[in-house]
Motif scaffolding. Structure first.
Motif, PDB file in Angstrom:
ATOM      1  N   SER A   1       0.856  -1.189   0.000  1.00  0.00           N
ATOM      2  CA  SER A   1       0.000   0.000   0.000  1.00  0.00           C
ATOM      3  C   SER A   1       0.892   1.238   0.000  1.00  0.00           C
ATOM      4  O   SER A   1       2.062   1.152   0.351  1.00  0.00           O
ATOM      5  CB  SER A   1      -0.873   0.031   1.259  1.00  0.00           C
ATOM      6  OG  SER A   1      -1.669  -1.131   1.329  1.00  0.00           O
ATOM      7  N   PRO A   2       0.342   2.384  -0.360  1.00  0.00           N
ATOM      8  CA  PRO A   2       1.155   3.608  -0.360  1.00  0.00           C
ATOM      9  C   PRO A   2       1.705   3.915   1.040  1.00  0.00           C
ATOM     10  O   PRO A   2       0.985   3.790   2.031  1.00  0.00           O
ATOM     11  CB  PRO A   2       0.174   4.697  -0.805  1.00  0.00           C
ATOM     12  CG  PRO A   2      -0.907   3.967  -1.533  1.00  0.00           C
ATOM     13  CD  PRO A   2      -1.022   2.630  -0.857  1.00  0.00           C
ATOM     14  N   PRO A   3       2.961   4.309   1.120  1.00  0.00           N
ATOM     15  CA  PRO A   3       3.548   4.632   2.429  1.00  0.00           C
ATOM     16  C   PRO A   3       3.014   5.955   2.962  1.00  0.00           C
ATOM     17  O   PRO A   3       2.572   6.812   2.198  1.00  0.00           O
ATOM     18  CB  PRO A   3       5.041   4.723   2.134  1.00  0.00           C
ATOM     19  CG  PRO A   3       5.112   5.114   0.696  1.00  0.00           C
ATOM     20  CD  PRO A   3       3.920   4.477   0.036  1.00  0.00           C
ATOM     21  N   ARG A   4       3.071   6.082   4.268  1.00  0.00           N
ATOM     22  CA  ARG A   4       2.676   7.324   4.944  1.00  0.00           C
ATOM     23  C   ARG A   4       3.918   7.903   5.616  1.00  0.00           C
ATOM     24  O   ARG A   4       4.687   7.173   6.249  1.00  0.00           O
ATOM     25  CB  ARG A   4       1.622   7.063   6.008  1.00  0.00           C
ATOM     26  CG  ARG A   4       0.395   6.335   5.518  1.00  0.00           C
ATOM     27  CD  ARG A   4      -0.566   7.315   4.820  1.00  0.00           C
ATOM     28  NE  ARG A   4      -1.729   6.636   4.313  1.00  0.00           N
ATOM     29  CZ  ARG A   4      -2.863   6.490   4.968  1.00  0.00           C
ATOM     30  NH1 ARG A   4      -2.976   6.973   6.185  1.00  0.00           N
ATOM     31  NH2 ARG A   4      -3.869   5.857   4.410  1.00  0.00           N
ATOM     32  N   THR A   5       4.099   9.194   5.490  1.00  0.00           N
ATOM     33  CA  THR A   5       5.271   9.851   6.067  1.00  0.00           C
ATOM     34  C   THR A   5       5.362   9.591   7.569  1.00  0.00           C
ATOM     35  O   THR A   5       6.435   9.250   8.080  1.00  0.00           O
ATOM     36  CB  THR A   5       5.247  11.361   5.775  1.00  0.00           C
ATOM     37  OG1 THR A   5       5.241  11.546   4.355  1.00  0.00           O
ATOM     38  CG2 THR A   5       6.451  12.058   6.362  1.00  0.00           C
ATOM     39  N   ALA A   6       4.265   9.728   8.277  1.00  0.00           N
ATOM     40  CA  ALA A   6       4.284   9.523   9.736  1.00  0.00           C
ATOM     41  C   ALA A   6       4.690   8.089  10.085  1.00  0.00           C
ATOM     42  O   ALA A   6       5.425   7.864  11.047  1.00  0.00           O
ATOM     43  CB  ALA A   6       2.921   9.851  10.335  1.00  0.00           C
TER      44      ALA A   6
END
Length: 141
Positions: A21-26
């Motif tokens: 899945s797309p990564p999240r910065t946090a």
């Protein structure tokens, strides 16, 4: 092909095409801040992230530290070139350097590509394994 440990959020985000899945910065920030979490990225000659492997150290009072190979992914264009095996071998070497007593990975029994990769990197089959899970609804997933 160069393999190196990801040490910045930018590196983790640039390898986003390799994740489920797309990564999240946090989440990338939390991953880097968490003790015992590591990701190794294989870079093609042009600097493209061609593959990644992640691992998590697990500590138990009576066993010491072991390393779980959490996820392995190779970009479609770079598959069947030894990238997965090289990443796996690099993670195993990292586990050895960290003083872990072993490295383990769970694999679906019908995932022939993964089984071939891990066996080529020196893993041995310990027999049947059943994994049970508890799933929760996670906000912002």
């Amino acid at each position: 092909m160069r393999i190196r440990q990801a040490k910045s959020v930018a590196e983790l985000m640039a390898a986003g095409h390799l994740y489920d899945s797309p990564p999240r910065t946090a989440w990338a920030e939390a991953f880097l801040a968490a003790h015992g979490h590591l990701m190794l990225i294989a870079y093609a000659e042009d600097g493209f992230p061609a593959g990644m492997v992640s691992g998590i150290e697990m500590l138990h009072p009576d066993k010491g530290v072991e390393l779980c190979l959490y996820e392995l992914s190779v970009d479609e264009a770079y598959r069947r070139r030894g990238v997965g095996r090289a990443l796996t071998e690099a993670l195993v070497a990292e586990g050895r350097e960290r003083g872990c007593y072993d490295v383990w990975v769970g694999v679906d029994p019908d995932n022939e590509a993964a089984l071939r990769t891990y066996r080529a990197a020196g893993a041995r089959d310990e027999g049947g394994f059943t994994m049970l899970t508890w799933e929760f609804e996670v906000k912002d997933r």
